[in-house]
Design a protein around this motif. Structure first.
Motif, PDB file in Angstrom:
ATOM      1  N   MET A 249       0.883  -1.193   0.115  1.00  0.00           N
ATOM      2  CA  MET A 249       0.062   0.150  -0.005  1.00  0.00           C
ATOM      3  C   MET A 249       0.994   1.333  -0.054  1.00  0.00           C
ATOM      4  N   VAL A 250       1.972   1.328  -0.512  1.00  0.00           N
ATOM      5  CA  VAL A 250       2.886   2.556  -0.785  1.00  0.00           C
ATOM      6  C   VAL A 250       2.234   3.377  -1.476  1.00  0.00           C
ATOM      7  N   GLY A 251       2.043   4.680  -1.122  1.00  0.00           N
ATOM      8  CA  GLY A 251       1.700   5.501  -1.774  1.00  0.00           C
ATOM      9  C   GLY A 251       0.073   5.880  -1.745  1.00  0.00           C
ATOM     10  N   TYR A 252      -0.517   4.858  -1.101  1.00  0.00           N
ATOM     11  CA  TYR A 252      -1.807   4.675  -1.177  1.00  0.00           C
ATOM     12  C   TYR A 252      -2.799   5.975  -0.135  1.00  0.00           C
ATOM     13  N   THR A 253      -3.476   6.444  -0.586  1.00  0.00           N
ATOM     14  CA  THR A 253      -4.383   7.556   0.040  1.00  0.00           C
ATOM     15  C   THR A 253      -4.890   6.798   1.259  1.00  0.00           C
ATOM     16  N   GLU A 254      -5.487   7.682   2.334  1.00  0.00           N
ATOM     17  CA  GLU A 254      -6.105   6.833   3.527  1.00  0.00           C
ATOM     18  C   GLU A 254      -7.475   6.148   3.006  1.00  0.00           C
ATOM     19  N   THR A 255      -8.101   6.840   2.183  1.00  0.00           N
ATOM     20  CA  THR A 255      -9.369   6.102   1.710  1.00  0.00           C
ATOM     21  C   THR A 255      -8.914   4.581   1.009  1.00  0.00           C
ATOM     22  N   ALA A 256      -8.094   4.947   0.238  1.00  0.00           N
ATOM     23  CA  ALA A 256      -7.520   3.845  -0.761  1.00  0.00           C
ATOM     24  C   ALA A 256      -7.080   2.615   0.332  1.00  0.00           C
ATOM     25  N   LYS A 257      -6.292   2.917   1.067  1.00  0.00           N
ATOM     26  CA  LYS A 257      -5.902   1.802   2.038  1.00  0.00           C
ATOM     27  C   LYS A 257      -6.872   1.489   2.873  1.00  0.00           C
ATOM     28  N   CYS A 258      -7.887   2.162   3.316  1.00  0.00           N
ATOM     29  CA  CYS A 258      -9.057   1.697   4.135  1.00  0.00           C
ATOM     30  C   CYS A 258      -9.897   0.758   3.151  1.00  0.00           C
ATOM     31  N   MET A 259      -9.863   0.987   1.830  1.00  0.00           N
ATOM     32  CA  MET A 259     -10.732  -0.058   0.961  1.00  0.00           C
ATOM     33  C   MET A 259     -10.049  -1.238   0.802  1.00  0.00           C
ATOM     34  N   GLN A 260      -8.697  -1.145   0.513  1.00  0.00           N
ATOM     35  CA  GLN A 260      -7.890  -2.311   0.337  1.00  0.00           C
ATOM     36  C   GLN A 260      -7.919  -3.300   1.790  1.00  0.00           C
ATOM     37  N   ILE A 261      -7.899  -2.539   2.867  1.00  0.00           N
ATOM     38  CA  ILE A 261      -7.891  -3.342   4.116  1.00  0.00           C
ATOM     39  C   ILE A 261      -9.174  -4.265   4.203  1.00  0.00           C
ATOM     40  N   ARG A 262     -10.455  -3.387   3.716  1.00  0.00           N
ATOM     41  CA  ARG A 262     -11.637  -3.716   3.906  1.00  0.00           C
ATOM     42  C   ARG A 262     -12.078  -4.966   3.060  1.00  0.00           C
ATOM     43  N   LYS A 263     -11.324  -4.651   1.745  1.00  0.00           N
ATOM     44  CA  LYS A 263     -11.485  -6.112   0.724  1.00  0.00           C
ATOM     45  C   LYS A 263     -10.784  -7.170   1.266  1.00  0.00           C
ATOM     46  N   VAL A 264      -9.676  -7.173   1.817  1.00  0.00           N
ATOM     47  CA  VAL A 264      -8.876  -8.465   2.415  1.00  0.00           C
ATOM     48  C   VAL A 264     -10.022  -9.048   3.240  1.00  0.00           C
ATOM     49  N   PHE A 265     -10.590  -8.231   4.282  1.00  0.00           N
ATOM     50  CA  PHE A 265     -11.753  -8.793   5.295  1.00  0.00           C
ATOM     51  C   PHE A 265     -12.704  -9.481   4.462  1.00  0.00           C
ATOM     52  N   ASP A 266     -13.279  -8.786   3.680  1.00  0.00           N
ATOM     53  CA  ASP A 266     -14.694  -9.192   3.069  1.00  0.00           C
ATOM     54  C   ASP A 266     -14.213 -10.444   2.226  1.00  0.00           C
ATOM     55  N   ASP A 267     -12.971 -10.428   1.589  1.00  0.00           N
ATOM     56  CA  ASP A 267     -12.783 -11.724   0.801  1.00  0.00           C
ATOM     57  C   ASP A 267     -12.681 -13.038   1.806  1.00  0.00           C
ATOM     58  N   ALA A 268     -12.045 -12.590   2.994  1.00  0.00           N
ATOM     59  CA  ALA A 268     -11.816 -13.759   4.128  1.00  0.00           C
ATOM     60  C   ALA A 268     -13.257 -14.232   4.752  1.00  0.00           C
ATOM     61  N   TYR A 269     -14.373 -13.227   4.409  1.00  0.00           N
ATOM     62  CA  TYR A 269     -15.694 -13.747   4.914  1.00  0.00           C
ATOM     63  C   TYR A 269     -16.324 -15.007   3.852  1.00  0.00           C
ATOM     64  N   LYS A 270     -15.697 -15.017   2.693  1.00  0.00           N
ATOM     65  CA  LYS A 270     -16.340 -15.793   1.769  1.00  0.00           C
ATOM     66  C   LYS A 270     -16.012 -17.216   1.982  1.00  0.00           C
ATOM     67  N   SER A 271     -14.854 -17.440   2.859  1.00  0.00           N
ATOM     68  CA  SER A 271     -14.577 -18.861   3.363  1.00  0.00           C
ATOM     69  C   SER A 271     -14.871 -19.343   4.674  1.00  0.00           C
TER      70      SER A 271
END
Length: 714
Positions: free
Chosen positions: A540-562
């Motif tokens: 996440m080098v160079g990510y804005t705060e919002t983009a970083k939050c979205m990326q972290i949220r995506k990792v958790f959302d993907d985890a909920y599928k398993s």
């Protein structure tokens, strides 16, 4: 009982009315319209029952009959008849089975073939609630949607009949009698199909009269959502196959949109025109019309969420809502929507009465993967093109978190590997002359495809996690064994079906270079969870705060599928942009992490989160420390015994060995009794440097480096 009135027999005003097989009465004759049927007494006082159809072209007091009706009931256009409304007893007079004798109206020399299956459907559509009498040209009773229809040709007729209804009963049941999952190419979705049938189709099995008496409204909408490649589109298409319904209309969401004003809404209306027309004609006996929207999120985004579109998306959503559950809503439709992004769809579309059955099509479990593999290897088995060493159960175990599409891709990749062995690519491509006989897909072909070709989108981040363990784990003290044991206990807590906790979060904290990340990676890999992901600031080098939050949220959302998932959040203070000068940090990312670390996964899903940090005091001040289930401390090496244990453990592996036993003894004597503190990661770096030093002076220089680092003091 209704009284008879005198009427006069006439002809039908038009051919269209003649083909309706109804007695045509005046639209102003309210008395004879009362029940929809009339009883006619002819001049011989014989009784005949007819459906009626009001029409303005017939004068009051007149009744129009077509030629077959007049011939059957012995009527003349000059006859004065007696008529009265007739009422059927729905339970006593419903026809369970009817046999129709078919022939040409006029004798012709023809041997054309007619499909009785299509004839049966057309008959029930054209003549719903039809009054039929034995011997009638077209026991009294009326047809119902489940009436069994069969056809026989008249004696000496030259026409030919084909189809299931020729000498055999056709049941107009909503569920097709000859469907099964494997024939349809669907695997691993038995539970989802059963749930959809219970909610959406069970009511459609009963006769329309019973549904009307109960006041039931059929389910009119289904939403299938889940990760890409899990079989949503395939399931929607096959729902149309398993039902005795009109041919499904399948449309991609983006196809609806049009650049011209009003055209997008018109495209929605066109999809429902056939269903509206049939419901006007047949009422409760109308057949089921299925409309399938793929990528429905393209046209049904939450209203007001799309900027600068002049409200086009909003009006399309409004039009779809009106058609499904508006003032003139239909009861003969089933709308099936599919999407990967359920969160983007307008909430009004998801309430009861609209897309009320919402089914997650998730990644298949092991039993489902066995079904899918069997489906895609059926032909190879049939023609003996799959080697005996291929074990479907083994492949199902090795394909954790594979979607159905990825499993199909795995089979294709294995087939390609097998075919490639028989192709000679030199100056030109040549095929082995005996390729057909030699072609055999083996276990090695599947293993090659698993290792090199197909990786699950929601699977384990093996390469990233294994890089964190490149130096391995050194058991330099009992504290390391205790840390690993504690981690295993928490893993067992996550796996346990008796555990009430859906999420377990562990913080591994300690000084920089103390090996926290390697321990977290070791615990993650040993968990053997089907889903393991690394969430690292490196990505996440160079990510804005919002983009970083979205990326972290995506990792958790993907985890909920398993079903079982593990997330490694490395260097948590770097994710928070923490800087000791100031101090400064991102409150937006902090709040996102606090929410996600406390949020319980969906029912039936378990999540393990392993975080690492070198600033536990800072996390306490931020309020983040209290969100963890437990905090494990990872210490530095603190004495000469710890140091010697590392050197000996490295010496047992020739590829890692640096110091000889004599040199290790020298180091032990030189460090005994001295203050010692260094992280395992830093120590390994100095040992790697020592490998490059002159063996004659290696011990002295190595100890000097430790003193310069501040790890070794008097």
């Amino acid at each position: 009982m209704d009284k008879y009135i005198e009427v006069k027999a006439t002809t039908c005003p038009s051919d269209t009315l003649s083909y309706s097989n109804r007695a045509i009465i005046s639209s102003s004759d309210e008395y004879l319209q009362k029940t929809g049927y009339i009883e006619i007494l002819n001049s011989s006082q014989k009784s005949f029952i007819f459906n009626v159809l009001p029409n303005a072209q017939i004068p009051k007091g007149g009744v129009g009959f077509n030629m077959p009706m007049r011939k059957w009931a012995m009527l003349s256009t000059t006859d004065l008849l007696r008529a009265r409304p007739f009422s059927f007893d729905a339970r006593a007079h419903s026809i369970a089975r009817v046999t129709l004798i078919v022939d040409y109206m006029q004798k012709v020399n023809s041997n054309e073939t007619y499909n009785t299956d299509e004839m049966a459907k057309d008959f029930m559509q054209q003549f719903p609630r039809q009054a039929l009498t034995v011997g009638q040209m077209l026991n009294i009773g009326t047809t119902i949607p489940n009436t069994q229809v069969m056809f026989e040709k008249a004696p000496d007729s030259t026409l030919n009949l084909t189809g299931m209804a020729k000498g055999k009963v056709v049941r107009q049941s909503i569920i097709s009698p000859n469907w099964d999952f494997e024939t349809m190419g669907i695997g691993g979705l038995d539970k989802e199909f059963n749930a959809i049938f219970r909610r959406a189709f069970a009511s459609r099995v009963f006769p329309a009269e019973i549904i009307e008496e109960l006041g039931i409204k059929h389910v009119r909408g289904i939403l299938l959502f889940g990760p890409p490649g899990t079989g949503k589109t395939l399931m929607a298409r096959q729902i149309g196959t398993m039902l005795n319904a009109r041919e499904p209309k399948i449309v991609n969401g983006p196809q609806i949109l049009d650049k011209y004003v009003g055209e997008s809404e018109a495209n929605i209306r066109k999809l429902f025109e056939d269903a509206e027309e049939e419901q006007r004609k047949m009422g409760i006996n109308s057949g089921l019309h299925i409309i399938i929207f793929d990528e429905i999120d393209a046209i049904c985004k939450a209203r007001g969420s799309v900027a600068g579109n002049a409200g086009v998306h909003d009006t399309v959503v409004n039009q779809l809502l009106a058609k499904i559950d508006g003032v003139d809503s239909l009861n003969n439709i089933l709308v099936i929507g599919m999407t990967n992004r359920r969160d983007m769809i307008d909430e009004a579309l998801l309430r009861p009465g609209r897309l009320e059955v919402q089914m997650e099509i998730s990644l298949p479990n092991e039993h489902g993967r066995i079904q899918i593999l069997n489906i895609h290897t059926t032909k190879m088995k049939k023609y003996k093109k799959m080697a005996p060493d291929v074990n479907i159960n083994e492949l199902a175990t090795m394909t954790k978190n594979f979607s159905g599409a990825e499993i199909e891709g795995l089979v294709r990749a294995a087939q390609s590997t097998a075919m490639n062995r028989l192709v000679k690519a030199t100056n030109k491509v040549e095929l082995d002359p005996q390729a057909f006989e030699k072609l055999l897909v083996t276990r090695n072909d599947f293993m090659h495809a698993l290792e090199n070709d197909i990786k699950p989108a929601f699977g384990t981040s093996n390469e990233a996690i294994e890089r964190l363990l490149s130096c391995g784990i050194f058991h330099w003290d009992q504290v390391i064994n205790d840390l690993l044991d504690d981690g295993q206990l928490f893993m067992q807590q996550v796996k346990s079906e008796d555990s009430s906790r859906g999420i377990v979060s562990i913080l591994l904290e300690g000084a920089p270079n103390s090996g926290k990340t390697a321990l977290a990676a070791k615990l993650a890999i040993d968990s053997d969870f089907p889903f393991i992901k690394l969430c690292s600031p490196d990505d996440m080098v160079g990510y804005t705060e919002t983009a970083k939050c979205m990326q972290i949220r995506k990792v958790f959302d993907d985890a909920y599928k398993s079903t079982l998932s593990c997330i490694v959040v490395d260097n948590i203070e770097r994710l928070l942009d923490y800087g000791p000068i100031g101090p400064r940090y991102s409150n937006l990312v902090l709040q996102a992490l606090m929410v996600l670390l406390k949020k319980e996964p969906p029912p039936g899903k378990k999540l393990m989160v392993l975080c690492t940090s070198s600033c536990s005091d800072v996390l306490r001040d931020m309020g983040l420390l209290s969100t963890f289930t437990s905090v494990l401390h990872c210490p530095n090496l603190s004495n000469s015994v710890n140091l010697i244990n590392v050197l000996k453990e490295m010496g047992s592996d020739q590829s890692k060995a640096c110091f000889s036993p004599n040199e290790i003894e020298q180091i032990y004597r030189a460090t005994q009794g001295r203050t010692f503190s260094i992280g395992i990661k830093k120590l390994i770096a100095y040992i790697d440097i020592a490998k490059l030093m002159d063996p004659a002076d290696r011990v002295r220089k190595f100890l000097l480096k430790l003193e310069e680092e501040g790890a070794l003091m008097y």
